[in-house]
Design a protein around this motif. Structure first.
Motif, PDB file in Angstrom:
ATOM      1  N   ALA A 167       8.107  -2.101  27.982  1.00 31.95           N
ATOM      2  CA  ALA A 167       7.117  -1.764  26.954  1.00 31.95           C
ATOM      3  C   ALA A 167       7.736  -0.737  26.013  1.00 31.95           C
ATOM      4  N   ILE A 168       7.825  -1.088  24.718  1.00 28.50           N
ATOM      5  CA  ILE A 168       8.361  -0.169  23.713  1.00 28.50           C
ATOM      6  C   ILE A 168       7.252   0.094  22.698  1.00 28.50           C
ATOM      7  N   VAL A 169       6.809   1.340  22.682  1.00 28.81           N
ATOM      8  CA  VAL A 169       5.670   1.739  21.862  1.00 28.81           C
ATOM      9  C   VAL A 169       6.090   2.937  21.032  1.00 28.81           C
ATOM     10  N   SER A 170       5.667   2.981  19.775  1.00 30.27           N
ATOM     11  CA  SER A 170       5.891   4.189  18.977  1.00 30.27           C
ATOM     12  C   SER A 170       4.543   4.818  18.659  1.00 30.27           C
ATOM     13  N   LYS A 171       4.552   6.142  18.598  1.00 30.95           N
ATOM     14  CA  LYS A 171       3.322   6.881  18.377  1.00 30.95           C
ATOM     15  C   LYS A 171       3.644   8.108  17.541  1.00 30.95           C
ATOM     16  N   ASN A 172       2.631   8.640  16.865  1.00 33.14           N
ATOM     17  CA  ASN A 172       2.864   9.877  16.117  1.00 33.14           C
ATOM     18  C   ASN A 172       2.624  11.078  17.032  1.00 33.14           C
ATOM     19  N   LEU A 173       2.708  12.259  16.479  1.00 33.94           N
ATOM     20  CA  LEU A 173       2.674  13.450  17.322  1.00 33.94           C
ATOM     21  C   LEU A 173       1.293  13.766  17.898  1.00 33.94           C
ATOM     22  N   ASP A 174       0.263  13.117  17.424  1.00 32.62           N
ATOM     23  CA  ASP A 174      -1.039  13.307  18.076  1.00 32.62           C
ATOM     24  C   ASP A 174      -1.337  12.186  19.066  1.00 32.62           C
ATOM     25  N   GLY A 175      -0.327  11.305  19.310  1.00 29.75           N
ATOM     26  CA  GLY A 175      -0.469  10.259  20.310  1.00 29.75           C
ATOM     27  C   GLY A 175      -1.026   8.955  19.800  1.00 29.75           C
ATOM     28  N   THR A 176      -1.217   8.811  18.488  1.00 29.78           N
ATOM     29  CA  THR A 176      -1.760   7.575  17.933  1.00 29.78           C
ATOM     30  C   THR A 176      -0.688   6.483  17.907  1.00 29.78           C
ATOM     31  N   ILE A 177      -1.029   5.303  18.398  1.00 30.19           N
ATOM     32  CA  ILE A 177      -0.088   4.174  18.497  1.00 30.19           C
ATOM     33  C   ILE A 177       0.041   3.487  17.148  1.00 30.19           C
ATOM     34  N   PHE A 178       1.302   3.211  16.718  1.00 26.16           N
ATOM     35  CA  PHE A 178       1.466   2.435  15.486  1.00 26.16           C
ATOM     36  C   PHE A 178       2.450   1.285  15.628  1.00 26.16           C
ATOM     37  N   THR A 179       3.156   1.127  16.749  1.00 26.23           N
ATOM     38  CA  THR A 179       3.879  -0.123  17.030  1.00 26.23           C
ATOM     39  C   THR A 179       3.708  -0.446  18.508  1.00 26.23           C
ATOM     40  N   TRP A 180       3.765  -1.759  18.826  1.00 26.88           N
ATOM     41  CA  TRP A 180       3.447  -2.233  20.190  1.00 26.88           C
ATOM     42  C   TRP A 180       4.169  -3.570  20.385  1.00 26.88           C
ATOM     43  N   ASN A 181       5.204  -3.609  21.228  1.00 29.61           N
ATOM     44  CA  ASN A 181       5.988  -4.838  21.358  1.00 29.61           C
ATOM     45  C   ASN A 181       5.395  -5.774  22.405  1.00 29.61           C
ATOM     46  N   ALA A 182       6.043  -6.951  22.548  1.00 26.79           N
ATOM     47  CA  ALA A 182       5.548  -7.955  23.495  1.00 26.79           C
ATOM     48  C   ALA A 182       5.642  -7.457  24.934  1.00 26.79           C
ATOM     49  N   GLY A 183       6.668  -6.624  25.229  1.00 24.73           N
ATOM     50  CA  GLY A 183       6.780  -6.061  26.576  1.00 24.73           C
ATOM     51  C   GLY A 183       5.595  -5.176  26.919  1.00 24.73           C
ATOM     52  N   ALA A 184       5.128  -4.412  25.933  1.00 25.83           N
ATOM     53  CA  ALA A 184       3.948  -3.572  26.155  1.00 25.83           C
ATOM     54  C   ALA A 184       2.715  -4.435  26.387  1.00 25.83           C
ATOM     55  N   GLU A 185       2.630  -5.518  25.656  1.00 26.85           N
ATOM     56  CA  GLU A 185       1.506  -6.442  25.841  1.00 26.85           C
ATOM     57  C   GLU A 185       1.522  -7.029  27.256  1.00 26.85           C
ATOM     58  N   ARG A 186       2.722  -7.387  27.744  1.00 29.11           N
ATOM     59  CA  ARG A 186       2.843  -7.982  29.075  1.00 29.11           C
ATOM     60  C   ARG A 186       2.528  -6.957  30.171  1.00 29.11           C
ATOM     61  N   ILE A 187       3.060  -5.740  30.042  1.00 28.46           N
ATOM     62  CA  ILE A 187       2.896  -4.736  31.101  1.00 28.46           C
ATOM     63  C   ILE A 187       1.488  -4.155  31.108  1.00 28.46           C
ATOM     64  N   TYR A 188       0.972  -3.820  29.931  1.00 28.49           N
ATOM     65  CA  TYR A 188      -0.322  -3.128  29.868  1.00 28.49           C
ATOM     66  C   TYR A 188      -1.514  -4.058  29.639  1.00 28.49           C
ATOM     67  N   GLY A 189      -1.262  -5.287  29.164  1.00 31.27           N
ATOM     68  CA  GLY A 189      -2.338  -6.256  29.018  1.00 31.27           C
ATOM     69  C   GLY A 189      -3.090  -6.221  27.705  1.00 31.27           C
ATOM     70  N   TYR A 190      -2.779  -5.264  26.816  1.00 31.07           N
ATOM     71  CA  TYR A 190      -3.465  -5.162  25.526  1.00 31.07           C
ATOM     72  C   TYR A 190      -2.699  -5.935  24.456  1.00 31.07           C
ATOM     73  N   PHE A 191      -3.442  -6.611  23.551  1.00 31.13           N
ATOM     74  CA  PHE A 191      -2.832  -7.192  22.367  1.00 31.13           C
ATOM     75  C   PHE A 191      -2.587  -6.078  21.343  1.00 31.13           C
ATOM     76  N   PRO A 192      -1.607  -6.247  20.442  1.00 34.24           N
ATOM     77  CA  PRO A 192      -1.313  -5.181  19.469  1.00 34.24           C
ATOM     78  C   PRO A 192      -2.525  -4.742  18.661  1.00 34.24           C
ATOM     79  N   GLU A 193      -3.329  -5.705  18.221  1.00 37.19           N
ATOM     80  CA  GLU A 193      -4.478  -5.340  17.385  1.00 37.19           C
ATOM     81  C   GLU A 193      -5.530  -4.531  18.154  1.00 37.19           C
ATOM     82  N   GLU A 194      -5.455  -4.561  19.493  1.00 33.37           N
ATOM     83  CA  GLU A 194      -6.414  -3.788  20.286  1.00 33.37           C
ATOM     84  C   GLU A 194      -6.033  -2.318  20.406  1.00 33.37           C
ATOM     85  N   VAL A 195      -4.771  -1.994  20.130  1.00 34.61           N
ATOM     86  CA  VAL A 195      -4.322  -0.609  20.353  1.00 34.61           C
ATOM     87  C   VAL A 195      -3.863   0.104  19.090  1.00 34.61           C
TER      88      VAL A 195
END
Length: 656
Positions: A167-195
């Motif tokens: 899972a490769i995710v990028s976030k800003n310094l307050d923890g807000t998610i702005f990128t979400w790869n397919a590995g993150a979708e597989r491991i965590y179960g969320y679609f990108p538009e959900e996070v």
């Protein structure tokens, strides 16, 4: 004045527009030709002009420096000879179409630089007019080779990120998610538009909010968090073991503006580690239990052997018989406790023979009924003509009693049922999740016993620990019952599964490989007092109490006894008069010389001497160590007077 810009395309357009104005001013006489030539030569881009005949009729100095050619060589179509052959036709078609339509054009092509390297150029041309009439084109080129390389590298990097199992995710310094790869979708179960736009805290289990806060503080200081093992939540709410590496993302000035969150699912790895840790723990405790059992059984041998010897010598009317019978019974129960210590690690004493599982259950049922509350109903569903299994009947009885008594205790005083069923299962039909020993091989036919109760059941956390040594849910429990059960099942090459849930009872399912032979009937051992012998026996044991007990018993049967406290002393005594000895009673584990070393030296002196091995370890383990050395029998510690009499008689008779 036009404000400066960092965009090369905008800057180019501004230069072209300025040049057009200057050309118009030249026609008006405001600027002379030398001034007009100086302006494009000072531009940071390659500039060209073309007349109505479509041929280029002028290039600035930056162009000539790029190609390394003279103005004369480049004029007309000369310069096109340096266009890459694969791009030439595309250039001609685009340029011709634009000229016919009198409109601007833009295209990319490769041009040979003075050093022999083809470089990608972005060529932009616009038509210009003189007094309202089309006069040709003016354009410029910029080198976009490095930009293309960066775009390609960026695309490749994006492909790598997207195809990563992590899972490769990028976030800003307050923890807000702005990128979400397919590995993150597989491991965590969320679609990108959900996070997107949500906080990374949605992945945190309850009670771990402070963990993310500490990570954020480290990121703001520019620190990297590497291979941090923790727990995160799947969309379904299931906990996931993950290994995190979190790195700060910086802008061009080195300021931290966000973080990359790389997570690897290590749930399977952690499960294997826990299994390995459990196996190692059991192996370590098995070694400890073996050492304790050895010393403990030596002392029990003195108690049980002497007590049974005295008991056998007392008349039936003696008031001391009841006291000695209590001593013998207590010693035998202590020996059973030692067997439990060994059994949980699969190292218990085994007397393997073909037995019928249904018959063992029937025999055990008479003992069980008196040990459970009257409110608990026992149901026996025992298959007839059941194939035999190769097992120790005593240990299988221990398994059945443990499981049934535990089941009854789970029901408590309220009415309930414990059902015991025996069946036959074919290969591939064993219950899913059955815990089989790693070295056990699958069998075509398995004999199954199932113990099912209607008791309180267990949650997952309790069920996961019930086989741990010394774990118990009882106020006064020792925590050895179920660990001993698992050890016995593994020692018999069997499999075991537990199914339970709170309020719905528990089912234990055990499977054992079917044997080939039919169960045999045991012959009762004769009493020691009914037999007398003669001759000389060498007793070798490092425990004085064992030597003394054996010596008293043997001398009581008419033997002459010589005793040795270790193997070296035994060899020394035996070497003096080897022909005088009729048998050797030999301990397995001793200092200075082990039982195996002692036996080899005794056999080197006299190959035909009968040797009866005695040990606190199991017969299977002892005989394995002495394989090929021709033992005359095995006497398990602790032994009674009558057991010793039978083994000594059998060893001497076998020799004769």
């Amino acid at each position: 004045m036009v404000p400066p810009t960092d965009d090369p395309v905008v800057a180019l357009q501004q230069e072209i527009e300025a040049l057009r104005r200057r050309l118009w001013e030249r026609e008006c006489g405001h600027l002379n030709e030398s001034h007009l030539r100086m302006i494009p030569d000072a531009a940071p881009v390659m500039i060209w002009t073309a007349g109505m005949n479509r041929h280029r009729d002028w290039f600035n100095q930056r162009w000539l420096a790029f190609t390394g050619r003279t103005m004369e060589e480049e004029l007309g179509d000369g310069w096109t000879q340096r266009i890459h052959w694969a791009d030439l036709q595309k250039f001609r078609d685009t340029y011709s179409t634009a000229v016919r339509a009198r409109r601007p054009f833009e295209l990319e092509f490769r041009l040979l630089r003075h050093d022999g390297e083809y470089r990608w150029l972005l060529d932009h041309g616009v038509p210009w007019t003189v007094r309202g009439e089309f006069a040709g084109y003016i354009g410029c080129c910029i080198d976009i080779t490095e930009r293309n390389r960066m775009e390609k590298a960026t695309a490749q990097l994006a492909a790598v990120v997207e195809s990563s199992e992590d899972a490769i995710v990028s976030k800003n310094l307050d923890g807000t998610i702005f990128t979400w790869n397919a590995g993150a979708e597989r491991i965590y179960g969320y679609f990108p538009e959900e996070v997107f736009g949500k906080s990374i805290a949605i992945l945190l289990p309850p009670g771990r909010a402070g963990e993310e806060d500490r990570i954020q503080e480290r990121l703001k200081r520019g620190e990297r968090v590497e291979f941090f093992e923790t727990v995160r939540l799947h969309k379904s709410g299931t906990p996931i073991d993950v290994s995190l590496t979190i790195s700060p993302i910086r802008d061009r000035n080195g300021h931290v503006i966000g973080a990359s969150h790389v997570a690897r699912d290590i749930t399977g790895k952690k499960k294997l580690e826990r299994q390995l840790e459990q196996r190692q723990k059991m192996e370590s405790l098995g070694v400890l239990a073996g050492g304790v059992a050895h010393d403990y059984r030596n002392y029990l041998t003195g108690i049980l052997g002497n007590a049974s010897m005295v008991l056998d010598s007392l008349p039936e009317s003696s008031p001391n018989r009841a006291l000695l019978e209590d001593v013998v019974m207590a010693a035998e129960r202590a020996s059973e406790l030692t067997n439990q210590l060994l059994a949980y690690a699969g190292k218990g004493q085994c007397r393997i023979r073909p037995v019928n599982l249904s018959e063992i259950v029937r025999e055990t049922s008479r003992l069980i009924r008196t040990s459970i509350p009257q409110s608990v109903q026992l149901q026996w569903q025992l298959a007839e003509a059941l194939p035999s299994i190769d097992a120790d009947s005593g240990q299988i009885q221990q398994v059945i009693m443990n499981l049934v008594i535990n089941a009854a205790e789970a029901i408590g005083e309220a009415p309930g049922t414990v059902a015991v069923t025996t069946t036959v299962q074919q290969e591939g039909n064993e219950p899913s999740g059955a815990a089989r020993d790693a070295d056990a091989s699958p069998q075509e036919k398995m004999v199954c016993i199932e113990v099912r109760d209607t008791g309180c059941g267990m949650d997952e956390q309790t069920a996961a620990r019930i086989f741990d040594p010394f774990f118990t849910t009882k106020k006064l429990g020792r925590g050895l019952g179920l660990s001993a059960v698992l050890g016995i099942v593994r020692a018999h090459n069997g499999a075991l599964k537990v199914a339970s849930s709170p309020g719905k009872g528990t089912t234990f399912t055990l499977l054992f490989p079917a044997g080939a032979a039919e169960p045999a009937k045991e012959k009762p051992a004769p009493l020691g007092s009914r037999w007398r012998g003669h001759g000389r026996i060498l007793v070798v044991d490092d425990e004085e109490i064992v030597r003394s007990t054996a010596q008293h018993g043997l001398e009581g049967w008419g033997f002459e006894v010589a005793a040795a406290e270790n193997g070296a002393r035994a060899v020394e005594i035996f070497r003096r008069e080897p022909a005088r000895f009729d048998m050797v009673l030999l301990d397995l584990t001793m200092p200075i010389k082990s039982g195996v070393e002692t036996l080899r030296e005794l056999r080197a002196i006299r190959p035909d001497i009968p040797v009866l091995l005695t040990s606190g370890f199991s017969e299977m383990e002892a005989m394995r160590r002495f394989a090929g050395l021709g033992l005359s029998g095995f006497l398990q510690k602790p032994w009674t007077w009558t057991q010793m009499a039978e083994k000594v008689r059998a060893a001497i008779a076998k020799d004769k």
